[in-house]
Design an enzyme around this catalytic site. Structure first.
Site, PDB file in Angstrom:
ATOM      1  CE  LYS A  43      -5.271  -1.392  52.002  1.00  0.00           C
ATOM      2  NZ  LYS A  43      -4.856  -0.713  50.886  1.00  0.00           N
ATOM      3  CG  LEU A  71      -5.205  -5.598  49.182  1.00  0.00           C
ATOM      4  CD1 LEU A  71      -6.046  -6.629  48.817  1.00  0.00           C
ATOM      5  CD2 LEU A  71      -5.906  -4.876  49.967  1.00  0.00           C
ATOM      6  CB  CYS A 128      -7.196  -5.605  45.349  1.00  0.00           C
ATOM      7  SG  CYS A 128      -5.751  -5.156  45.176  1.00  0.00           S
TER       8      CYS A 128
HETATM    9  C1  DHB Z   1      -5.129  -1.974  47.017  1.00  0.00           C
HETATM   10  C2  DHB Z   1      -5.037  -1.119  45.535  1.00  0.00           C
HETATM   11  C3  DHB Z   1      -6.728  -0.762  45.336  1.00  0.00           C
HETATM   12  O1  DHB Z   1      -6.832   0.032  44.115  1.00  0.00           O
HETATM   13  C4  DHB Z   1      -7.891  -1.195  45.936  1.00  0.00           C
HETATM   14  O2  DHB Z   1      -8.662  -1.755  45.249  1.00  0.00           O
HETATM   15  C5  DHB Z   1      -8.078  -3.068  47.509  1.00  0.00           C
HETATM   16  C6  DHB Z   1      -6.089  -2.333  47.707  1.00  0.00           C
HETATM   17  C7  DHB Z   1      -4.483  -2.208  47.313  1.00  0.00           C
HETATM   18  O3  DHB Z   1      -2.696  -2.118  46.865  1.00  0.00           O
HETATM   19  O4  DHB Z   1      -3.634  -1.902  48.679  1.00  0.00           O
END
Ligand code: DHB
Length: 309
Positions: A43, A71, A128
């Protein structure tokens, strides 16, 4: 064989998870590593731990998903400790994804990685779409050039970039011209298509809560855009920059199509969510069946070999 390689890092299978889906905890990551997947992507880490946005913040849809996770993650130190421990045990197929809330944060994390013993692939997420008030860096071409210029003043490890989808060929031209100036290991296209809106007409309501319902779209909805980005960059980037194809993969045929467009590895996000790690066995088998049917013995025989009319 479904083996592949990026910058000297070998993967037994070209399929990995996409950053964000079922990869936040050590338990999640170990499950991926114990499956048919060729490796795991963490992640995206921010410097500090984050709770993320309010729920509901993800919804599965008939043809994909919408999310505005924001995130949520355990913070840089958690993932750094994990990748170092795994590396010390001989593992090199973990991609360490980082996503600063600013370019300064990106550079801080890359500096920490540079001064650590970690020598695997690092994926800098420039895309993101879900942190409130923060634009997607990947759409600010000057900012992309600035962060890469600063990063490569000190960073000499293996850096990949996760990019948002582009929609105009002049964007591919301009971004590829920037990327070709740097010793980038790979480009990963695409992140979700940012800021879609899915509504429930029965209740006349948006289906996720953050940002008034706006969120990143993944799954079948995005596959043509993903293929165009993989192909568009493969045609423009220097051959040393490898490609990871992400977007809309839920079958062996989808992987086949990404490889035809030039993908060296692929990542699976939306479809991995509900199906879990058995998806890697299923899709591997499907891809092997397709290759046998077509008489291909290796991915190299058709990688990037898309025909046009
Ligand atoms: C998140 C969503 C995404 O599509 C990404 O690329 C990175 C983070 C998120 O909201 O956590």
């Amino acid at each position: 064989s479904l083996q592949s390689e990026i910058a000297g890092v070998k993967f037994d299978n070209l399929m990995l998870n996409a950053a964000g889906v079922r990869c936040s905890s050590i338990k999640d990551l170990n499950e991926i590593l114990n499956s048919q997947a060729g490796g795991a992507v963490t992640k995206s880490a921010t410097l500090e731990e984050r709770e993320g946005n309010e729920s509901p913040r993800m919804k599965s849809l008939p043809l994909g998903s919408i999310n505005s996770m924001g995130l949520p993650n355990h913070g840089f130190d958690y993932y750094m400790a994990y990748v170092l421990k795994e590396q010390s045990e001989g593992r090199n197929n973990i991609i360490f994804s980082v996503a600063g809330l600013s370019i300064e944060d990106d550079l801080k994390m890359l500096k920490e990685i540079q001064s650590s013993n970690f020598n695997g692939l690092v994926e800098l997420n420039l895309s993101c779409p879900n942190v409130k008030g923060k634009p997607q860096v990947g759409y600010d071409f000057e900012a992309v050039e600035r962060v890469l210029t600063e990063a490569f003043k000190f960073f000499d490890k293996k850096l990949g970039l996760k990019l948002p989808p582009y929609f105009d060929l002049t964007q591919f031209d301009a971004m590829a011209e920037i990327l070709n100036k740097f010793p980038i290991a790979y480009v990963n296209s695409i992140n979700s298509i940012g800021n879609g809106l899915v509504i429930d007409p029965a209740t006349e309501t948006a289906v996720i809560k953050p940002k008034g319902g706006f969120g990143g779209i993944g799954g079948e909805y995005v596959k043509p855009t993903a293929l165009a980005n993989v192909r568009g960059f493969r045609l423009r980037l220097k051959p040393e920059i490898k490609m990871i194809g992400t977007g809309g993969i839920k079958s062996g045929m989808d992987v086949f199509e990404h490889v035809l467009c030039g993908a060296d590895l692929v990542q699976i996000g939306t479809a991995f969510g509900p199906e879990g790690t058995p998806i890697f066995d299923r899709i591997s088998q499907e891809l092997e069946d397709i290759m046998e049917e077509k008489g291909y013995h290796s991915l190299d025989e058709f990688r990037g070999k898309l025909k046009t009319l």
